[in-house]
Design a protein around this motif. Structure first.
Motif, mmCIF file in Angstrom:
data_model
loop_
_atom_site.group_PDB
_atom_site.id
_atom_site.type_symbol
_atom_site.label_atom_id
_atom_site.label_comp_id
_atom_site.label_asym_id
_atom_site.label_seq_id
_atom_site.Cartn_x
_atom_site.Cartn_y
_atom_site.Cartn_z
ATOM 1 N N ALA A 81 38.262 63.126 46.480
ATOM 2 C CA ALA A 81 39.372 62.250 47.088
ATOM 3 C C ALA A 81 40.150 61.507 45.481
ATOM 4 O O ALA A 81 39.254 60.822 44.803
ATOM 5 C CB ALA A 81 38.949 61.304 47.851
ATOM 6 N N ALA A 82 41.303 61.732 45.616
ATOM 7 C CA ALA A 82 42.098 61.252 44.451
ATOM 8 C C ALA A 82 41.476 61.518 43.189
ATOM 9 O O ALA A 82 41.508 60.665 42.117
ATOM 10 C CB ALA A 82 42.230 59.807 44.640
ATOM 11 N N GLU A 83 40.942 62.758 42.919
ATOM 12 C CA GLU A 83 40.306 63.219 41.661
ATOM 13 C C GLU A 83 41.524 63.575 40.633
ATOM 14 O O GLU A 83 42.584 64.220 41.053
ATOM 15 C CB GLU A 83 39.622 64.261 41.758
ATOM 16 N N THR A 84 41.352 62.823 39.556
ATOM 17 C CA THR A 84 42.517 62.926 38.466
ATOM 18 C C THR A 84 42.030 63.813 37.473
ATOM 19 O O THR A 84 42.724 64.120 36.431
ATOM 20 C CB THR A 84 43.173 61.585 37.954
ATOM 21 N N ARG A 85 40.788 63.985 37.205
ATOM 22 C CA ARG A 85 40.263 64.955 36.096
ATOM 23 C C ARG A 85 40.189 66.260 36.228
ATOM 24 O O ARG A 85 40.335 66.851 37.467
ATOM 25 C CB ARG A 85 38.694 64.502 36.073
ATOM 26 N N SER A 86 40.402 67.124 35.283
ATOM 27 C CA SER A 86 40.298 68.475 35.229
ATOM 28 C C SER A 86 38.923 68.989 34.910
ATOM 29 O O SER A 86 38.125 68.162 34.508
ATOM 30 C CB SER A 86 41.458 69.234 34.163
ATOM 31 N N ALA A 87 38.656 70.432 34.895
ATOM 32 C CA ALA A 87 37.490 70.714 34.702
ATOM 33 C C ALA A 87 37.415 70.692 32.964
ATOM 34 O O ALA A 87 36.165 70.421 32.806
ATOM 35 C CB ALA A 87 37.269 72.229 35.004
ATOM 36 N N LYS A 88 38.389 70.667 32.294
ATOM 37 C CA LYS A 88 38.128 70.703 30.647
ATOM 38 C C LYS A 88 37.868 69.062 30.676
ATOM 39 O O LYS A 88 37.402 68.874 29.242
ATOM 40 C CB LYS A 88 39.505 70.942 30.097
ATOM 41 N N ASP A 89 38.268 68.081 31.358
ATOM 42 C CA ASP A 89 37.600 66.619 31.164
ATOM 43 C C ASP A 89 36.077 66.316 31.454
ATOM 44 O O ASP A 89 35.676 65.436 30.914
ATOM 45 C CB ASP A 89 38.356 65.756 32.205
ATOM 46 N N VAL A 90 35.730 67.420 32.225
ATOM 47 C CA VAL A 90 34.084 67.395 32.528
ATOM 48 C C VAL A 90 33.304 68.345 31.644
ATOM 49 O O VAL A 90 32.417 67.694 30.977
ATOM 50 C CB VAL A 90 33.829 67.805 33.917
#
Length: 274
Positions: A81-90
């Motif tokens: 929900a309301a996720e603003t990160r991308s896989a490259k941020d993880v």
């Protein structure tokens, strides 16, 4: 991100598994998970996958595995929900390597280290009730051998050995706390299994000898010493340490009130036969 490695590998983002099924991507994720929130050098990852002789395509292949992991992470992020990160941020590309961000998630290794550390400090303070409880809680986090379902290369093998050693240390200290609390009879079944599993582990044998003797089973305690000595001489060419020999002599001469200080923890080295 929540990470479990003390047993089967399980990595979850938003409660959704991002653990791949293919062996080599699993190796990559396992190494990143063990060093979560730290940069894992590309050289470590390539050594883990291919040893000392990586193929010419190693860097490109590793990047493919990273891409596969990011695809799994992306699917999990999309459901948040309301996720603003991308896989490259993880799963972050860093100079010379990669970093897996937990962003405040759980890690069973970190929790184990925290609880066992509290247990060791309680042991130092002679608060054996707290020590036994904290170390027992730490050990409950283990559901099997570390990364039991991951094909391990050189880097993971080293990490698995390290983790298993920390587990054994916490187990020894928890048993020591229980002995200090007079729970020798309750420990006999557990120690019977442990000394058969670790046939040359002196401290566990010393604890078993003490628990048996304090339970009024002096002859069996001396038999444990003799079996250990036979195993050490046959398998390693070593005699038992000074501490364990002292414990054996104490059992020969003392009553069941034998003091705990006679256990061989931290005492000297094994003696070479001949």
């Amino acid at each position: 991100m929540d990470i479990d490695v003390l047993g089967a590998l399980a990595v979850r983002e938003n409660g959704i598994s991002v653990t791949p099924t293919a062996p080599k991507p699993r190796q990559v994720l396992a190494l990143l998970a063990l060093h979560a929130d730290q940069v894992v050098p590309m050289a470590w990852l390539m050594e883990e996958l291919w040893g000392e002789r990586p193929p010419r395509s190693a860097r490109t292949t590793l990047q493919t595995y990273i891409l596969q992991l990011r695809e799994l992470i992306s699917v999990a992020l999309e459901r948040g929900a309301a996720e603003t990160r991308s896989a490259k941020d993880v799963l972050v590309t860093m100079p010379g390597g990669y970093l897996l961000k937990t962003s405040g998630g759980t890690s069973d290794v970190r929790e184990f280290e925290k609880l066992s550390g509290l247990g060791y400090r309680a042991m130092d303070a002679e608060d054996f009730v707290t020590a036994a409880r904290q170390l027992r809680e730490a050990l409950v986090l283990w559901s099997g051998s570390a990364l039991v379902d991951v094909q391990a290369g050189p880097q993971l093998e080293m990490e698995i050995r390290r983790l298993e050693e920390t587990r054994l240390c916490a187990l020894y200290q928890r048993i020591e706390a229980d002995l200090r609390l007079g729970r020798h009879r309750e420990l006999l079944g557990e120690l019977t299994v442990l000394v058969n599993r670790y046939r040359t582990h002196e401290n566990l044998h010393g604890q078993f000898m003490l628990a048996l003797h304090r339970s009024g089973r002096r002859g069996e305690a001396l038999d444990v010493y003799q079996r250990l000595r036979n195993s050490l001489v046959r398998d390693l060419g070593l005699e038992p340490s000074v501490g364990l020999r002292r414990l054996q002599r104490s059992i020969l001469t003392a009553g069941p009130e034998l003091v705990l200080e006679t256990t061989p923890a931290g005492d000297g080295q094994l003696s070479r036969v001949g």
